[in-house]
Design an enzyme around this catalytic site. Sequence first.
Site, PDB file in Angstrom:
ATOM      1  CG  ASP A   1       0.014   1.457   6.073  1.00 19.28           C
ATOM      2  OD1 ASP A   1       1.017   0.729   5.939  1.00 19.28           O
ATOM      3  OD2 ASP A   1      -0.103   2.589   5.565  1.00 19.28           O
TER       4      ASP A   1
ATOM      5  CG  ASP B   1      -7.148   5.158   4.696  1.00 23.38           C
ATOM      6  OD1 ASP B   1      -8.386   5.177   4.890  1.00 23.38           O
ATOM      7  OD2 ASP B   1      -6.447   6.169   4.510  1.00 23.38           O
TER       8      ASP B   1
ATOM      9  CG  ASP C   1      -4.116   3.031   8.441  1.00 23.01           C
ATOM     10  OD1 ASP C   1      -4.467   2.170   7.591  1.00 23.01           O
ATOM     11  OD2 ASP C   1      -3.394   4.006   8.164  1.00 23.01           O
TER      12      ASP C   1
ATOM     13  CD  GLU D   1      -2.370   1.233   2.844  1.00 18.82           C
ATOM     14  OE1 GLU D   1      -2.333   0.197   3.546  1.00 18.82           O
ATOM     15  OE2 GLU D   1      -2.932   2.279   3.204  1.00 18.82           O
TER      16      GLU D   1
END
Length: 651
Positions: A514, A518, A516, A441
Amino acid sequence: MAEQKTIPRYSEEDIQYLEGVEHVRRRPGMYVGGTDIRALHHLVYEVVDNSIDEALAGACDTIEVILHENGAVTVNDNGRGIPTGPHPKEKISTLELVMTRLGAGGKFDGGGYKVSGGLHGVGVSAVNALSASMEVEVRREGKVWVQRYERGHPITPVVEVRKMRKGEPTGTRVTFLPDATILQETRFHFPTLAQRFREMAFVTRGVTISLRDERVRPIPEEITFYFEGGLRSFVRYLNRNRKPLHPVIYAEKGVTVNGGGHNEYLIGVEVAMQYTDGHTATELAFANTINTPDGGTHLTGFRSALTRTINSYARKAGLLKEKDRNFSGEDVLEGLTAVISIKHPDPQFESQTKVKLMNPEVQQAVASVVSEMLSEYLEANPRHARAIVEKARDAMRVRDALRKAKEVLRSTNLLESTTLPGKLADCSSRNPDETELFIVEGDSAGGSAKQGRDRHFQAVLPLRGKILNTERSRLNKVLDNNEIKALISALGVGIGDNFNLENLRYNRIILTTDADVDGAHIRTLLLTFFFRYMTPLIEEGHLYIALPPLYRIASKKTVRYAYSEEEKERIVKELGGEGKVTIQRYKGLGEMNPEQLWETTMNPENRTLLQVTIEDAAEADRTFTMLMGSSVPPRRRFIQTHARHVRNLDI
Ligand code: 0RA
């Protein structure tokens, strides 16, 4: 034939019947489809079909099947019992006629649907012919009659053995031992029989079918099927692990067909259907309780009415605008579970083994029942109707996008060509057994991964996370996305009908996102993509999720990485407590330098990978559908829960 004249003590008919039994034994394939385990089970089905006929005539509600230790099987029912008196035209007992003569033993009764699943009496005599021994017991008119056979020939007359006991039900009990000199397989498979009887019990509402396996000692295995709801219960059963969008839609109706002249007859049509939030279509079709896996006119009638009715409702309700195209047959099938069962006095099948129904008049009969049922339901339930139409619209969008994506891929020659996307940093090895593709990503993490990797066997494809998640991409957008196109061409396997796992260029595909919101979103989206378009890739265990560390903990002497809160706390203690260490929390992979990324996430010696199972991917698909769905509340709930989860990691 010359031989006939040399046996003068038999009449013409006798010879025909003797030849019939011999013909079955010489050519079993013509009667039961072969000599394998399917043929073996077919013998049982033929007998049970006759009992089901009694149930269809309203004369029987209980059928009992027993598998004996010696390999024989018993089918017992509480029907009317096979008539035992002399046959009006022949000299022998009707019972003997039914049990030994091919084509005899047809039903003489009218009333109800004149319907039969079996081969109209050819069935039991064919089973008899293929049995080393058979015994039939008939309970009828206050008496119990018995006759025995070997290889299809009577070895006793029809004998009255006793009077019926008080309260004893009428009926027929057939016990037979399949002939091991003809059948290659003689061991019945309990689950296969159970599955068939379950279906029969669904399709013949109100009948109880039990199966007992006495080969299992000391306690026989037994299963009993009874479904008050008929096809309604069937659809509920099929959807037991799925999420339905509305209650089961159901209809049962007799349709009168004019066969010309005085030849009017009834076709019984029963249909039950329900949409789920999934993507698979399950359609089962039965003709006279017999499953027809190759479909036929009943299924064609169902599908055409389904497509027509949903389109015309969607137009009338303004859900399809003038400029919009109609939904296709495939669009309206997505997520649908449907069972169609017809009863016909003279069903025509494509072959003796009954896999496809051919009667042309059935198509219109089924279509008219389905149109009426479905349009009434849609009119009366606008909320559910809307959900159904939206489901079809989603399917249409994804199908369009898939087609466009394929066109683009073909036109840019990505599917066939050896040109790889520019963003891909490929590995040097061409041995797909050892290679890995990291899908990373973001460009900055992509840069670190490219520098940190072992370029011999590790390839890196960066995906620009932003594009994917800011658009809250629907799957069609996903396919339209340049990044995903790059991914498809990097993998080498194609997509949809062109998919071929043999061309896979990497053994492991590793999603590196990641920790998180997103990252979770992109992961869900990628998993959904793989789940829907490249299922075998997951099934064959090629898809993985990388687990990057959450913390870097450094003291004067060492550097350690922690992958969870607990681990962080443990390591901090080990290194002498808060004051002695510097803790860096990784908010994203982009914060790691190439060496760190290699050390923690890419190096096979240190890293942790999660292998993605098909269940994981299916779960992602459900989450994705929910996130993309039009109903706002669950989406907000998901994002909130997720956000809270992420905040916990923030501590
Ligand atoms: C011929 C005529 C009738 C019933 C049957 C055969 C019959 C066959 C089997 C095979 C297994 N179970 C069966 N039950 C019935 C009609 C009898 C009548 O009209 O009373």
